[in-house]
Each structure stands twice: as structure tokens, then as C-alpha cells.
Design a protein around this motif. Structure first.
Motif, short mmCIF file in Angstrom:
data_model
loop_
_atom_site.label_atom_id
_atom_site.label_comp_id
_atom_site.label_asym_id
_atom_site.label_seq_id
_atom_site.Cartn_x
_atom_site.Cartn_y
_atom_site.Cartn_z
N UNK A 1 -35.21 8.50 8.43
CA UNK A 1 -35.79 9.66 7.74
C UNK A 1 -34.78 10.19 6.73
N UNK A 2 -35.27 11.03 5.83
CA UNK A 2 -34.38 11.67 4.86
C UNK A 2 -33.37 12.56 5.56
N UNK A 3 -33.82 13.23 6.65
CA UNK A 3 -32.92 14.10 7.41
C UNK A 3 -31.78 13.29 8.04
N UNK A 4 -32.10 12.16 8.65
CA UNK A 4 -31.07 11.30 9.25
C UNK A 4 -30.09 10.82 8.18
N UNK A 5 -30.61 10.45 7.04
CA UNK A 5 -29.76 9.95 5.96
C UNK A 5 -28.82 11.02 5.45
N UNK A 6 -29.35 12.22 5.21
CA UNK A 6 -28.52 13.33 4.73
C UNK A 6 -27.47 13.71 5.76
N UNK A 7 -27.83 13.71 7.04
CA UNK A 7 -26.88 14.05 8.09
C UNK A 7 -25.76 13.02 8.17
N UNK A 8 -26.12 11.74 8.03
CA UNK A 8 -25.11 10.68 8.06
C UNK A 8 -24.14 10.84 6.89
N UNK A 9 -24.67 11.08 5.68
CA UNK A 9 -23.81 11.20 4.50
C UNK A 9 -22.90 12.42 4.61
N UNK A 10 -23.42 13.51 5.19
CA UNK A 10 -22.59 14.70 5.36
C UNK A 10 -21.48 14.45 6.38
N UNK A 11 -21.81 13.75 7.45
CA UNK A 11 -20.82 13.48 8.50
C UNK A 11 -19.68 12.61 8.00
N UNK A 12 -20.00 11.62 7.17
CA UNK A 12 -18.98 10.68 6.71
C UNK A 12 -18.47 11.00 5.30
N UNK A 13 -18.94 12.10 4.73
CA UNK A 13 -18.53 12.56 3.41
C UNK A 13 -18.71 11.44 2.38
N UNK A 14 -19.93 10.91 2.31
CA UNK A 14 -20.28 9.88 1.33
C UNK A 14 -21.52 10.35 0.58
N UNK A 15 -21.75 9.79 -0.59
CA UNK A 15 -22.88 10.21 -1.42
C UNK A 15 -24.03 9.22 -1.43
N UNK A 16 -23.77 8.01 -0.90
CA UNK A 16 -24.81 6.98 -0.95
C UNK A 16 -24.84 6.19 0.36
N UNK A 17 -25.93 5.51 0.56
CA UNK A 17 -26.05 4.49 1.60
C UNK A 17 -26.54 3.23 0.90
N UNK A 18 -26.28 2.05 1.47
CA UNK A 18 -25.72 1.78 2.79
C UNK A 18 -24.21 2.01 2.85
N UNK A 19 -23.70 2.04 4.07
CA UNK A 19 -22.27 2.11 4.30
C UNK A 19 -21.91 1.09 5.39
N UNK A 20 -20.85 0.34 5.12
CA UNK A 20 -20.40 -0.69 6.05
C UNK A 20 -19.04 -0.31 6.63
N UNK A 21 -18.88 -0.54 7.92
CA UNK A 21 -17.61 -0.31 8.61
C UNK A 21 -17.17 -1.62 9.27
N UNK A 22 -15.93 -1.98 9.07
CA UNK A 22 -15.36 -3.17 9.70
C UNK A 22 -14.06 -2.78 10.37
#
Length: 247
Positions: free
Chosen positions: A45-66
Motif C-alpha cells: 500500500x502507499x501507507x506501507x511504502x511511505x512508512x518504509x521510506x520514512x523509517x530508512x530515510x530514503x526517497x524511493x523504492x526499491x531498496x536492497x540490503x546486503x
């Protein structure tokens, strides 16, 4: 002997009922192609996406972690794997190479269909005329943007602005007629005029004035540098017209 444990990556990407992020699909594909086991998290959802970006201080998705480290978006992932992401104004000859490679194959295919062999004099002529047609198509997609770029260097267009708008139509007309081998009394002078003026204009701008410009040959949004390629395009037109005139 035990095999090495698979490398793991964590990916967060948008997968919504009305939108599946294409960059997320690309990131997943890149990771799997390089042998990573992907822990794929969908942002539904848009809410999940916005919450994720706020938590990780990023402006776009996708985001990859290794390995617990954030790599970033799809472009960042491409760089992580050693790929090249062109800068905004970076020049490239790739569009022209693509055009000429395809028109050469088209000409050889037409020659094979008509004469049973791809290597004929007619194939060479079709290569030039089909190149004119395809280059005209690219210009005609946005004539206004083409004309703006064209006015940077074309000598006739600078004196008579409507010529910048007429040029793609002239190139298309000459290319179609030369492909059909029809109305040479019209196609030859059109190709001679626009090709001759174009060649002189490019030569003056690049080799005499030493200006660094972008070429309008593949349309007004291209990043192809003005120079040898554009000069060749115009000389091809002149050469084709002279060949048809003298044969």
C-alpha cells in the motif's frame, strides 16, 4: 564436500494491486542473476511504502540490503555489480549504432526476399534509404524538439526557421521514394539539398568552429554528439542521390 551457502539479499519493493514497480522487478532479477537468494518484501500500500521510506530515510523504492548494509535503488545496485549508469547529459553513439545496425539487417532481409541473397547493390541502396526513413521517424516523433536542437548548427535553418520543421518531412519523403525507386526527379534533388546543406553545416560547426553540440539526427532528445555520425548521415544522402542520378 559441502557447497557454499547462498549469498542473501533483502529487497523491499512496491507490489500493489494497481502498480508493480518495474525497478523492483529489475532489482530482483539482478540479484538472482548474480547468485543471490532474495528475501523479497512487498510494500502493498502507499501507507506501507511511505512508512518504509520514512523509517530508512530514503526517497524511493526499491531498496536492497546486503549483509545488513543498504545498497540502494536499482541504479545503485547496478553500480554495485559493476554496471554503468549514464549521467544525465552523458553522450552516447548507441542510438545511432542501433539505427544503422537494424537498417542494415532490414536491407539485407529485403534483398534476400527479392533476390535470394543479402549481398546485392540494391541492398546497399536500401540500407541508405531505410536509414533515412528510420532517422526521419525519430525526428518526427517530436518535430518541435528536433527543430530546437537543429537550429543550433544548421546554416539554412538559422536563416529560415521553417526549414527546421520541414527537414524531417523532406528526409522521410526522399527515403520512401528512394526505397521504392520512384519519382527520382523529386527524391534526388530533395536528398541533394538537405544532405548537402547538412554536411556543410556539420563540418562548419564541428571542424571549423570547434563547437561541442548534440546531434539532432536521431531526434531532439538524443545525447549523440554532433560530429562524424551526423556528417556521415548527410553524406549518405548526397551519395545516394548522386548514385541514382548517374546510374
Amino acid at each position: 564436500m559441502t557447497s557454499a551457502a547462498p549469498r542473501k539479499a533483502v529487497l523491499y519493493r512496491m507490489v500493489m494491486p494497481s502498480h508493480v514497480c518495474p525497478y523492483g522487478l529489475k532489482s530482483k532479477w539482478q540479484l538472482e542473476r548474480h547468485g543471490y537468494e532474495v528475501e523479497d518484501h512487498w510494500l502493498r500500500t502507499r501507507h506501507e511504502t511511505d512508512a518504509f521510506m520514512a523509517e530508512h530515510v530514503v526517497k524511493t523504492t526499491p531498496q536492497t540490503f546486503i549483509g545488513g548494509e543498504r545498497i540502494g535503488g536499482n541504479d545503485d545496485l547496478t553500480r554495485f555489480f559493476g554496471g554503468h549508469i549514464p549521467a544525465k547529459d552523458e553522450t552516447s553513439y548507441r542510438p545511432v549504432v542501433a539505427v544503422f545496425a537494424m537498417t542494415l539487417l532490414m536491407a539485407m532481409a529485403a534483398s534476400t526476399a527479392a533476390y535470394g541473397t543479402p549481398l546485392t547493390g540494391r541492398a546497399a541502396a536500401w540500407f541508405v534509404s531505410l536509414s533515412m526513413c528510420v532517422l526521419a521517424i525519430l525526428k518526427l516523433q517530436d518535430v518541435a524538439r528536433f527543430s530546437t536542437m537543429f537550429l543550433n548548427y544548421d546554416l539554412l535553418a538559422r536563416r529560415w526557421v521553417p526549414y527546421a520543421y520541414l527537414y524531417p518531412f523532406g528526409e522521410a519523403l526522399a527515403g520512401v521514394l528512394m526505397t521504392a525507386d520512384a519519382l527520382p526527379w523529386l527524391s534526388i534533388p530533395v536528398a541533394l539539398v538537405i544532405g548537402g546543406i547538412g554536411a556543410v553545416s556539420v563540418f562548419k560547426a564541428v571542424y571549423l568552429d570547434k563547437r561541442e553540440l548534440k546531434c539532432a539526427c536521431v531526434g531532439g532528445s538524443s545525447n549523440v554528439p554532433l560530429g562524424f555520425v551526423s556528417l556521415t548521415e548527410n553524406l549518405f544522402m548526397v551519395g545516394m542521390a548522386l548514385w541514382m542520378l548517374l546510374r
